[in-house]
Design a protein around this motif. Structure first.
Motif, PDB file in Angstrom:
ATOM      1  N   ALA B   2      26.535  -9.903  -5.870  1.00 28.61           N
ATOM      2  CA  ALA B   2      26.435  -9.715  -7.314  1.00 28.61           C
ATOM      3  C   ALA B   2      25.120  -9.039  -7.671  1.00 28.61           C
ATOM      4  O   ALA B   2      24.158  -9.669  -8.092  1.00 28.61           O
ATOM      5  N   GLU B   3      25.114  -7.755  -7.456  1.00 27.06           N
ATOM      6  CA  GLU B   3      23.969  -6.986  -7.906  1.00 27.06           C
ATOM      7  C   GLU B   3      24.144  -6.739  -9.401  1.00 27.06           C
ATOM      8  O   GLU B   3      25.247  -6.504  -9.869  1.00 27.06           O
ATOM      9  N   ILE B   4      23.041  -6.815 -10.144  1.00 24.81           N
ATOM     10  CA  ILE B   4      23.124  -6.551 -11.582  1.00 24.81           C
ATOM     11  C   ILE B   4      22.412  -5.246 -11.863  1.00 24.81           C
ATOM     12  O   ILE B   4      21.302  -5.018 -11.375  1.00 24.81           O
ATOM     13  N   SER B   5      23.081  -4.395 -12.598  1.00 23.78           N
ATOM     14  CA  SER B   5      22.453  -3.115 -12.892  1.00 23.78           C
ATOM     15  C   SER B   5      22.543  -2.836 -14.388  1.00 23.78           C
ATOM     16  O   SER B   5      23.619  -2.895 -14.980  1.00 23.78           O
ATOM     17  N   ILE B   6      21.388  -2.587 -14.956  1.00 25.94           N
ATOM     18  CA  ILE B   6      21.313  -2.312 -16.393  1.00 25.94           C
ATOM     19  C   ILE B   6      20.944  -0.847 -16.538  1.00 25.94           C
ATOM     20  O   ILE B   6      19.931  -0.420 -15.993  1.00 25.94           O
ATOM     21  N   ARG B   7      21.795  -0.084 -17.197  1.00 25.69           N
ATOM     22  CA  ARG B   7      21.582   1.357 -17.257  1.00 25.69           C
ATOM     23  C   ARG B   7      21.406   1.840 -18.687  1.00 25.69           C
ATOM     24  O   ARG B   7      22.345   1.752 -19.471  1.00 25.69           O
ATOM     25  N   ASN B   8      20.227   2.295 -18.976  1.00 29.30           N
ATOM     26  CA  ASN B   8      19.955   2.944 -20.257  1.00 29.30           C
ATOM     27  C   ASN B   8      20.349   2.074 -21.451  1.00 29.30           C
ATOM     28  O   ASN B   8      20.895   2.573 -22.432  1.00 29.30           O
ATOM     29  N   VAL B   9      20.105   0.774 -21.356  1.00 26.36           N
ATOM     30  CA  VAL B   9      20.524  -0.139 -22.416  1.00 26.36           C
ATOM     31  C   VAL B   9      19.494  -0.161 -23.554  1.00 26.36           C
ATOM     32  O   VAL B   9      18.302  -0.281 -23.315  1.00 26.36           O
ATOM     33  N   ALA B  10      19.990  -0.003 -24.773  1.00 23.04           N
ATOM     34  CA  ALA B  10      19.125  -0.097 -25.947  1.00 23.04           C
ATOM     35  C   ALA B  10      19.793  -1.032 -26.943  1.00 23.04           C
ATOM     36  O   ALA B  10      21.007  -1.203 -26.939  1.00 23.04           O
ATOM     37  N   LYS B  11      18.977  -1.672 -27.771  1.00 23.82           N
ATOM     38  CA  LYS B  11      19.521  -2.529 -28.820  1.00 23.82           C
ATOM     39  C   LYS B  11      18.744  -2.320 -30.101  1.00 23.82           C
ATOM     40  O   LYS B  11      17.519  -2.430 -30.132  1.00 23.82           O
ATOM     41  N   ARG B  12      19.469  -1.997 -31.144  1.00 26.98           N
ATOM     42  CA  ARG B  12      18.837  -1.811 -32.444  1.00 26.98           C
ATOM     43  C   ARG B  12      19.426  -2.800 -33.436  1.00 26.98           C
ATOM     44  O   ARG B  12      20.632  -3.015 -33.470  1.00 26.98           O
ATOM     45  N   PHE B  13      18.553  -3.437 -34.212  1.00 24.72           N
ATOM     46  CA  PHE B  13      18.992  -4.271 -35.326  1.00 24.72           C
ATOM     47  C   PHE B  13      18.574  -3.544 -36.591  1.00 24.72           C
ATOM     48  O   PHE B  13      17.409  -3.621 -36.981  1.00 24.72           O
ATOM     49  N   GLY B  14      19.463  -2.815 -37.206  1.00 24.77           N
ATOM     50  CA  GLY B  14      19.091  -2.027 -38.384  1.00 24.77           C
ATOM     51  C   GLY B  14      18.056  -0.995 -37.988  1.00 24.77           C
ATOM     52  O   GLY B  14      18.271  -0.217 -37.065  1.00 24.77           O
ATOM     53  N   THR B  17      14.111  -1.483 -33.479  1.00 27.71           N
ATOM     54  CA  THR B  17      14.605  -1.286 -32.115  1.00 27.71           C
ATOM     55  C   THR B  17      14.044  -2.390 -31.238  1.00 27.71           C
ATOM     56  O   THR B  17      12.847  -2.442 -30.973  1.00 27.71           O
ATOM     57  N   ALA B  18      14.924  -3.292 -30.803  1.00 22.97           N
ATOM     58  CA  ALA B  18      14.489  -4.425 -29.985  1.00 22.97           C
ATOM     59  C   ALA B  18      14.320  -4.011 -28.535  1.00 22.97           C
ATOM     60  O   ALA B  18      13.452  -4.512 -27.831  1.00 22.97           O
ATOM     61  N   LEU B  19      15.181  -3.099 -28.088  1.00 26.60           N
ATOM     62  CA  LEU B  19      15.100  -2.620 -26.699  1.00 26.60           C
ATOM     63  C   LEU B  19      15.221  -1.099 -26.689  1.00 26.60           C
ATOM     64  O   LEU B  19      16.117  -0.536 -27.309  1.00 26.60           O
ATOM     65  N   HIS B  20      14.288  -0.461 -25.963  1.00 28.28           N
ATOM     66  CA  HIS B  20      14.345   0.993 -25.823  1.00 28.28           C
ATOM     67  C   HIS B  20      14.854   1.316 -24.429  1.00 28.28           C
ATOM     68  O   HIS B  20      14.166   1.037 -23.462  1.00 28.28           O
ATOM     69  N   SER B  21      15.997   1.871 -24.306  1.00 23.68           N
ATOM     70  CA  SER B  21      16.483   2.434 -23.051  1.00 23.68           C
ATOM     71  C   SER B  21      15.971   1.718 -21.786  1.00 23.68           C
ATOM     72  O   SER B  21      15.088   2.189 -21.089  1.00 23.68           O
ATOM     73  N   ILE B  22      16.552   0.560 -21.518  1.00 25.17           N
ATOM     74  CA  ILE B  22      16.129  -0.246 -20.372  1.00 25.17           C
ATOM     75  C   ILE B  22      16.945   0.130 -19.127  1.00 25.17           C
ATOM     76  O   ILE B  22      18.165   0.223 -19.200  1.00 25.17           O
ATOM     77  N   ASP B  23      16.264   0.360 -18.018  1.00 21.15           N
ATOM     78  CA  ASP B  23      16.923   0.533 -16.726  1.00 21.15           C
ATOM     79  C   ASP B  23      16.350  -0.509 -15.786  1.00 21.15           C
ATOM     80  O   ASP B  23      15.141  -0.608 -15.644  1.00 21.15           O
ATOM     81  N   LEU B  24      17.238  -1.296 -15.180  1.00 23.26           N
ATOM     82  CA  LEU B  24      16.745  -2.338 -14.278  1.00 23.26           C
ATOM     83  C   LEU B  24      17.855  -2.698 -13.305  1.00 23.26           C
ATOM     84  O   LEU B  24      19.002  -2.835 -13.698  1.00 23.26           O
ATOM     85  N   THR B  25      17.507  -2.813 -12.032  1.00 22.50           N
ATOM     86  CA  THR B  25      18.485  -3.261 -11.049  1.00 22.50           C
ATOM     87  C   THR B  25      17.976  -4.529 -10.398  1.00 22.50           C
ATOM     88  O   THR B  25      16.825  -4.600  -9.978  1.00 22.50           O
TER      89      THR B  25
END
Lengths: 281, 349
Positions: B2-14, B17-25
């Motif tokens: 179970a490798e976890i890979s996060i690709r270019n994830v961003a989260k905006r609330f209105g 911007t809570a998360l700017h383009s996250i990359d993490l494996t």
């Protein structure tokens, strides 16, 4: 000393008020029900039970409560779930849904009378659509079934909102994490509702059921408006004996019967929906 | 696996911007800690991985499958919540069994797994109790047991120890590390406590203002901060920073001492050294002693160097007086340099 007596002093006015305007009249009514010219008697209960309308009124009231309250609970649970999930416009929807609460029960009865009476909206519509050839007497004495249905509908329309308000408040008290935990641990939306929401909502469900059931046993104005005397209920009979037959003793006996039923059902709900102290939120 | 890979994830609330383009494996069976101050987006990232929050953009992959469109229950994860979220209307047994019942496992298997995880977390004597009858530490154990009983590929933990008192936290930390190493799951653990992060993690992802600043082994993050923020956030007391002025042929002047340093187009860069990498010496930085705090094994000295606050962790045998000026020499291989504009680490040559 002063500090210790202060709470009791503050409670005194309300207690006195209740004693004078509630307990005292209640004792008078209770005494009326069991006395004749100053002597104890069960005669009035015998008169009440022996009258041909009593069993009908009793069972009509019971059936009505049985038909109305569960539907209201289910409907209110559904509506409360919808409202709780809304992000915007939640208050507006709640206000609109609770409008019927602001209308007196007699007015509510008259609104539904306007729909169901011989020249009412339902008949005009059915005739207009050609579904029936001439208006149907939905509320005629020979149509007990439709009278019952009309009263049930009017009651549901009128008083579901009070259950809704109590349940919405209760749902607001359940921390969000419980739903999230259930979601993560594999519960589908339905399972989250039955395994988390409903059990944690038990105290609110209990309050709502007690309140609604007591009110259901006191149903009166809606029935009078829709059915007159074609559909006897306990509260209607109380009124009838008090004002038409001028027999306060039998009316008092009826009132005591309603009280006894209310207490019995309250006790049942208190017992069956009890949440053990250690399992509370 | 179970490798976890996060690709270019961003989260905006209105507008925020809570998360700017996250990359993490995160590798299979790795223990990854998301570390950052409150509001840095670490919990939001964890909730996106869990599926309790949906990303505004980007993809989440778990075990080789894309999961960002799936509800939490279809992601093969278990989670430990900050407030434990132990169901108050169920006994400890039923709490641990909750996920297993949702999977419709056989009653025998449920009994077996609940008893085994309860034993593992030392709560087998509490199985018949309700949450209201448990202490914070016991609830914590129930929450972990509930997650472990699922035998998940991935365990997500959201500040699981933050509500415990200091002693209990220390005890649970060691226990968690052992239990999770045994269970062979991939773990993502959110915390704001750097000691917790250092002691538990295979790798630490340090987050700041919705970005991952550095994701490396704890000792790397400690020794070679990728940015000034990391140096000032990790370490207690944190790294010291002093301005360094350009001198001749690739050297930099700090206070009145000249050090070999990196090349930079700037005339001033930041010189950095950890408090424990300093020793009294005749040729070091001139430091005026302000506060002396004996800590037992060593003494924490707060001084002023060149008008800047400067801390040193020194031998407790050293005799020091307030107002005295001493010279503190940094170990040459522990000196770090940071760009004044980007605040990124500058490679010394």
């Amino acid at each position: 000393m002063e500090k210790r007596s202060l709470p009791y002093l503050l409670l005194l006015p309300a207690t006195l008020f209740l004693c004078v305007f509630f307990i005292y009249p209640f004792l008078l009514v209770a005494w009326q029900a069991v006395s004749q010219d100053g002597a104890l008697t069960l005669e009035h209960f015998r008169t009440m039970a022996g009258h041909w309308k009593f069993p009908t009124a009793f069972w009509n009231t019971m059936l009505l409560a049985l038909a109305v309250v569960p539907v209201q609970l289910a409907l209110a649970l559904f509506m409360a779930t919808l409202v709780t999930r809304m992000e915007k416009g939640r208050d507006l929807v709640l206000y609109i849904w609770t409008i019927p609460l602001g209308i007196s029960d007699l007015a509510a009865g008259i609104i539904w009378l306007a729909i169901f009476e011989q020249t009412g909206f339902l008949n005009s519509m059915l005739v207009g659509l050609g579904a029936v050839e001439q208006p149907v007497a939905w509320l005629g004495y020979q149509n007990k079934g439709t009278i019952f249905l009309a009263v049930v509908l009017a009651e549901i329309w009128r008083a579901t909102a009070i259950v809704l308000v109590i349940l919405v408040a209760g749902m607001g008290l359940i921390p969000k994490e419980y739903h999230e935990a259930a979601e993560v641990f594999g519960a589908s939306p339905w399972k989250r509702f039955t395994r988390i929401t409903v059990p944690l909502l038990r105290p609110s469900i209990q309050t709502a059921l007690i309140l609604r059931t007591i009110l259901a046993f006191e149903v009166f104005a809606v029935v009078i408006a829709l059915a007159g005397t074609n559909f006897p209920v306990l509260m209607g009979e109380t009124y009838h004996w008090q004002f038409n037959l001028q027999d306060r003793h039998v009316a008092a006996a009826y009132a005591l019967v309603i009280l006894a039923i209310s207490i019995a059902f309250t006790l049942v709900f208190l017992r069956t929906l009890r949440v053990p102290r250690e399992a509370q939120i | 696996m179970a490798e976890i890979s996060i690709r270019n994830v961003a989260k905006r609330f209105g507008d925020f911007t809570a998360l700017h383009s996250i990359d993490l494996t995160v590798a299979d069976q790795e223990f990854m800690v998301l570390l950052g101050a409150s509001g840095c987006g670490k919990t939001t990232l964890l909730r996106i991985i869990a599926g309790l929050e949906s990303p505004s953009q980007g993809e989440v992959w778990i075990g080789g499958g894309r999961v960002d469109h799936l509800p939490p229950r279809q992601r093969g994860i278990a989670m430990v919540f900050q407030n434990y979220a132990v169901f108050p209307h169920l006994t400890v047994f039923e709490n641990i069994a909750f996920g297993l019942r949702m999977q419709k496992l056989a009653e025998g298997e449920i009994q077996h797994r609940v008893n085994r995880t309860a034993e593992l977390m030392h709560i087998e004597q509490l199985l018949k109790r309700y949450s209201g009858q448990l202490s914070g530490g016991q609830r914590q154990r129930v929450a972990v047991a509930r997650a472990l009983a699922m035998e998940p590929d991935v365990i997500l933990m959201d500040e699981p120890l933050s509500n415990l008192d200091a002693l209990l936290r220390l005890e649970m930390r060691a226990e968690l590390k052992g239990v999770l190493a045994e269970s062979k799951t991939t773990t993502i653990y959110v915390t704001h406590d750097q000691v917790e992060a250092m002691s538990l993690a295979d790798r630490i992802a340090v987050m700041n203002k919705g970005r991952i600043v550095q994701a490396e082994k704890p000792i790397e993050v400690y020794r070679n901060p990728a940015a000034r923020f990391v140096g000032s956030f990790i370490g207690n007391p944190p790294m010291n920073f002093l301005p360094a002025m350009k001198a001749e042929n690739g050297s930099w002047r700090v206070a009145d001492v000249v050090f070999k340093g990196p090349t930079s187009e700037h005339d001033e860069v930041a010189f950095a050294i950890r408090p424990e990498d300093l020793a009294p010496s005749g040729t070091g930085l001139p430091a005026e002693v302000r506060v002396i705090e004996p800590l037992g094994p060593h003494v924490l000295v707060t001084c002023e160097v060149d008008g800047h606050l400067f801390r040193a962790v020194l031998d407790s045998d050293l005799e020091l007086k307030r107002g005295q000026t001493i010279r503190l020499a940094p170990s040459p291989d522990r000196i770090r340099w940071f760009d004044p504009e980007t605040e990124q680490s500058l490679q010394a040559h």
